[in-house]
Design a protein around this motif. Structure first.
Motif, PDB file in Angstrom:
ATOM      1  N   GLY A  31      18.679  26.963  54.553  1.00 36.56           N
ATOM      2  CA  GLY A  31      18.726  25.571  54.232  1.00 36.56           C
ATOM      3  C   GLY A  31      19.719  24.988  53.581  1.00 36.56           C
ATOM      4  N   PHE A  32      20.296  23.702  53.457  1.00 33.84           N
ATOM      5  CA  PHE A  32      21.266  23.154  52.653  1.00 33.84           C
ATOM      6  C   PHE A  32      20.831  22.179  51.946  1.00 33.84           C
ATOM      7  CE2 PHE A  32      22.017  24.537  57.099  1.00 33.84           C
ATOM      8  CZ  PHE A  32      23.263  25.356  57.049  1.00 33.84           C
ATOM      9  N   THR A  33      21.351  22.156  50.665  1.00 33.12           N
ATOM     10  CA  THR A  33      21.100  20.790  49.723  1.00 33.12           C
ATOM     11  C   THR A  33      22.340  20.679  49.121  1.00 33.12           C
ATOM     12  OG1 THR A  33      19.683  20.032  47.930  1.00 33.12           O
ATOM     13  CG2 THR A  33      20.478  22.470  47.820  1.00 33.12           C
ATOM     14  N   ALA A  34      22.505  19.441  48.518  1.00 34.15           N
ATOM     15  CA  ALA A  34      23.464  18.997  47.680  1.00 34.15           C
ATOM     16  C   ALA A  34      23.640  19.748  46.233  1.00 34.15           C
ATOM     17  CB  ALA A  34      23.708  17.423  47.509  1.00 34.15           C
ATOM     18  N   ALA A  35      24.880  20.159  45.954  1.00 34.96           N
ATOM     19  CA  ALA A  35      24.625  20.664  44.544  1.00 34.96           C
ATOM     20  C   ALA A  35      24.370  19.732  43.496  1.00 34.96           C
ATOM     21  CB  ALA A  35      26.109  21.219  44.256  1.00 34.96           C
ATOM     22  N   ASP A  36      24.249  18.453  43.665  1.00 36.73           N
ATOM     23  CA  ASP A  36      23.707  17.640  42.704  1.00 36.73           C
ATOM     24  C   ASP A  36      22.641  17.180  43.300  1.00 36.73           C
ATOM     25  OD1 ASP A  36      22.954  15.428  41.031  1.00 36.73           O
ATOM     26  OD2 ASP A  36      24.532  13.968  41.864  1.00 36.73           O
ATOM     27  N   PHE A  37      21.402  18.119  42.778  1.00 39.10           N
ATOM     28  CA  PHE A  37      19.984  17.776  43.335  1.00 39.10           C
ATOM     29  C   PHE A  37      19.021  17.379  42.188  1.00 39.10           C
ATOM     30  CE2 PHE A  37      19.371  21.328  40.553  1.00 39.10           C
ATOM     31  CZ  PHE A  37      18.329  22.346  40.906  1.00 39.10           C
ATOM     32  N   ALA A  77      31.377  22.411  42.802  1.00 39.47           N
ATOM     33  CA  ALA A  77      30.455  22.777  43.920  1.00 39.47           C
ATOM     34  C   ALA A  77      29.864  21.380  44.276  1.00 39.47           C
ATOM     35  CB  ALA A  77      29.415  23.379  43.611  1.00 39.47           C
ATOM     36  N   ARG A  78      29.989  21.265  45.826  1.00 35.95           N
ATOM     37  CA  ARG A  78      29.379  20.042  46.450  1.00 35.95           C
ATOM     38  C   ARG A  78      28.189  20.305  47.117  1.00 35.95           C
ATOM     39  NH1 ARG A  78      31.670  15.493  45.198  1.00 35.95           N
ATOM     40  NH2 ARG A  78      31.546  14.770  47.224  1.00 35.95           N
ATOM     41  N   SER A  79      28.153  21.426  47.651  1.00 37.53           N
ATOM     42  CA  SER A  79      26.639  22.046  48.499  1.00 37.53           C
ATOM     43  C   SER A  79      26.294  23.287  48.203  1.00 37.53           C
ATOM     44  CB  SER A  79      27.052  21.763  50.040  1.00 37.53           C
ATOM     45  OG  SER A  79      27.704  20.608  50.397  1.00 37.53           O
ATOM     46  N   VAL A  80      25.141  23.533  48.289  1.00 36.09           N
ATOM     47  CA  VAL A  80      24.521  24.837  48.207  1.00 36.09           C
ATOM     48  C   VAL A  80      23.890  25.173  49.654  1.00 36.09           C
ATOM     49  CG1 VAL A  80      22.855  26.093  47.049  1.00 36.09           C
ATOM     50  CG2 VAL A  80      24.242  24.335  45.918  1.00 36.09           C
ATOM     51  N   ALA A 153      13.752  24.824  47.458  1.00 37.81           N
ATOM     52  CA  ALA A 153      12.568  23.612  47.734  1.00 37.81           C
ATOM     53  C   ALA A 153      13.367  22.460  48.217  1.00 37.81           C
ATOM     54  CB  ALA A 153      11.750  23.175  46.430  1.00 37.81           C
ATOM     55  N   ALA A 154      14.525  21.941  47.466  1.00 34.44           N
ATOM     56  CA  ALA A 154      15.250  21.018  47.897  1.00 34.44           C
ATOM     57  C   ALA A 154      15.899  21.340  49.217  1.00 34.44           C
ATOM     58  CB  ALA A 154      16.320  20.900  46.964  1.00 34.44           C
ATOM     59  N   ALA A 155      16.156  22.646  49.665  1.00 30.59           N
ATOM     60  CA  ALA A 155      16.812  23.003  50.971  1.00 30.59           C
ATOM     61  C   ALA A 155      16.069  22.969  51.945  1.00 30.59           C
ATOM     62  CB  ALA A 155      17.872  24.002  50.613  1.00 30.59           C
ATOM     63  N   GLY A 156      14.693  22.832  51.829  1.00 32.57           N
ATOM     64  CA  GLY A 156      13.438  22.847  52.615  1.00 32.57           C
ATOM     65  C   GLY A 156      12.985  24.136  53.171  1.00 32.57           C
ATOM     66  N   THR A 182      29.100  26.037  47.307  1.00 33.13           N
ATOM     67  CA  THR A 182      30.502  25.828  48.025  1.00 33.13           C
ATOM     68  C   THR A 182      31.229  24.548  47.743  1.00 33.13           C
ATOM     69  OG1 THR A 182      31.662  25.677  50.121  1.00 33.13           O
ATOM     70  CG2 THR A 182      29.254  24.926  50.189  1.00 33.13           C
ATOM     71  N   THR A 183      32.455  24.285  48.060  1.00 34.71           N
ATOM     72  CA  THR A 183      33.200  23.030  47.629  1.00 34.71           C
ATOM     73  C   THR A 183      33.098  22.066  48.931  1.00 34.71           C
ATOM     74  OG1 THR A 183      35.087  23.982  48.335  1.00 34.71           O
ATOM     75  CG2 THR A 183      34.665  23.985  45.850  1.00 34.71           C
ATOM     76  N   LEU A 184      32.474  22.626  49.905  1.00 34.96           N
ATOM     77  CA  LEU A 184      32.439  21.895  51.329  1.00 34.96           C
ATOM     78  C   LEU A 184      31.376  20.914  50.994  1.00 34.96           C
ATOM     79  CD1 LEU A 184      32.633  24.986  53.822  1.00 34.96           C
ATOM     80  CD2 LEU A 184      34.426  23.318  53.215  1.00 34.96           C
ATOM     81  N   ASP A 185      31.285  19.867  51.681  1.00 31.87           N
ATOM     82  CA  ASP A 185      30.391  18.924  52.059  1.00 31.87           C
ATOM     83  C   ASP A 185      29.648  19.151  53.198  1.00 31.87           C
ATOM     84  OD1 ASP A 185      30.416  16.894  49.717  1.00 31.87           O
ATOM     85  OD2 ASP A 185      32.537  16.516  50.708  1.00 31.87           O
ATOM     86  N   ILE A 186      28.497  19.584  53.032  1.00 29.91           N
ATOM     87  CA  ILE A 186      27.368  19.826  54.103  1.00 29.91           C
ATOM     88  C   ILE A 186      26.197  19.075  54.017  1.00 29.91           C
ATOM     89  CG2 ILE A 186      26.217  21.816  55.144  1.00 29.91           C
ATOM     90  CD1 ILE A 186      28.019  23.794  54.076  1.00 29.91           C
TER      91      ILE A 186
END
Length: 389
Positions: A31-37, A77-80, A153-156, A182-186
């Motif tokens: 799953g994917f979540t923003a680093a700012d969660f 970090a932008r995404s996890v 949990a934030a990433a589903g 990661t520094t990528l925006d996902i």
């Protein structure tokens, strides 16, 4: 492992492609979540520390500022990307609790150490991610100041149950977690909307009452903390409640009704080694350091060290009610480790009659130099008196 390529815009980021690559590595969920969660997990952490519920895990408080938020650990970090690997058991983890001559080892520690295996998979996936989309990455498996469960949990991937552990609709209680920052925006996934409803099975079953309230854990009373994390003597009031659990505790996980959807692990490395399934306590208590290291080579148990492990085995023997174990306990009254000597005194006091205890006490107490051990000798006599009243 910060790594990058020169072109960080290698194309549109396809989450399904990442999921497929993760499954090719053997991960069961991604799953994917923003680093700012959000700040909520950090507030829960601060409350946990404010109440001293971390016990002597002082590294939690020491690194709290970095743990509270992914970007506090790595501002870029932008995404996890959260990855999960199923380690579900193929048997009831609580089956051996009614065999007092056997030790119970937590499901996660029955096979190979998951840290190494999961991290290798994460690194391979991270290298693929960089080669495909660019950016920088860092990978984490349990040993860095990362709050994996709130992130998962934030990433589903699931939700945190009343026992504070992650629950999955597909895998129940049994998931190892790893993360790729990661520094990528996902684009993030939606958080899991699961619920425990009115169920309190995990809270009610805890032998030591480690949950002061739903969704709150006091590690100082948790058997996993007591048998794995603490480097000190286990409180006398808690020792009888540990039973024959010698490394960790799965009670609150195993009793969860969501486990009706759980599946047995497919990763061969996580299958339990036969010699670690309900091993005989009388065999374990005689282990010296080389024998301990040989038996638990490649196992998470090895990181515990021989002395704390023998402490746990002695407590289990003291709870067994089998006086025949005295002969194996007595040699440990003079063990080089005070933590072992304290547990041996306690176990002997639980199993021996007063004459046997006094004979050892009168012989060894005058030569004892460790204050904790002396105290245990004196409390042991009181314990025997209570048993005979």
């Amino acid at each position: 492992m910060p790594t990058s390529i020169s072109d960080p815009s290698a194309g549109v980021i396809d989450r399904d492609r990442i999921r497929a690559a993760a499954r090719d590595e053997g991960f069961d969920d991604v799953g994917f979540t923003a680093a700012d969660f959000g700040p909520e997990p950090g507030r829960h952490l601060a409350d946990f520390i404010a109440h001293g519920r971390q016990g002597d895990m002082d590294w939690i408080a020491r690194k709290a500022d970095r743990r509270r938020h992914p970007q506090a650990l790595w501002p870029e970090a932008r995404s996890v990307i959260m990855l999960a690997l199923n380690y579900g058991p193929d048997r009831d983890p609580r089956a051996a609790l009614d065999q007092p001559d056997r030790g119970v080892i937590s499901v996660y520690a029955g096979g190979r150490d998951y840290h190494d295996l999961v991290k290798k998979k994460l690194k391979r996936l991270a290298r693929w991610l960089i080669a495909t989309y660019g950016g920088d990455v860092k990978v984490f498996v349990d040993t860095a100041p990362v709050m994996e469960k709130p992130l998962a949990a934030a990433a589903g991937l699931g939700w945190q149950g009343k026992h504070t552990n992650l629950l999955s609709r597909e895998f129940g209680s049994w998931l190892f977690l790893g993360s790729i920052f990661t520094t990528l925006d996902i684009a993030p996934d939606d958080a899991e909307a699961g619920s425990c409803g009115s169920c309190t099975a995990c809270l009610d079953i805890c032998p030591t009452g480690a949950f002061p309230a739903p969704y709150q854990l006091d590690a100082r009373r948790c058997i996993s903390y007591l048998t794995i994390e603490t480097r000190s003597h286990i409180d006398r009031e808690l020792r009888p409640l540990i039973g024959n659990r010698i490394y960790g505790c799965d009670d609150c996980l195993a009793v969860c009704p969501w486990n009706k959807y759980a599946k047995a692990a497919h990763e061969m490395a996580f299958l339990p080694r036969p010699e670690l399934v309900a091993p005989r306590l009388q065999d374990l208590v005689t282990l010296d350091d080389p024998a301990f290291r040989a038996l638990f080579s490649g196992s998470p148990v090895k990181r515990l060290g021989r002395n704390r492990f023998i402490r746990n085995v002695l407590i289990a023997l003291g709870n067994s009610g089998e006086a025949s174990h005295q002969d194996r306990i007595e040699p440990l009254l003079t063990d080089a480790s005070p933590i072992v000597r304290v547990a041996a005194i306690w176990a002997l006091g639980r199993l021996a009659d007063q004459q046997i205890y006094d004979r050892h006490r009168d012989d060894l107490l005058p030569r004892e130099t460790d204050a904790e051990v002396i105290t245990e000798w004196n409390l042991g006599r009181d314990q025997l008196n209570e048993q005979t009243e």
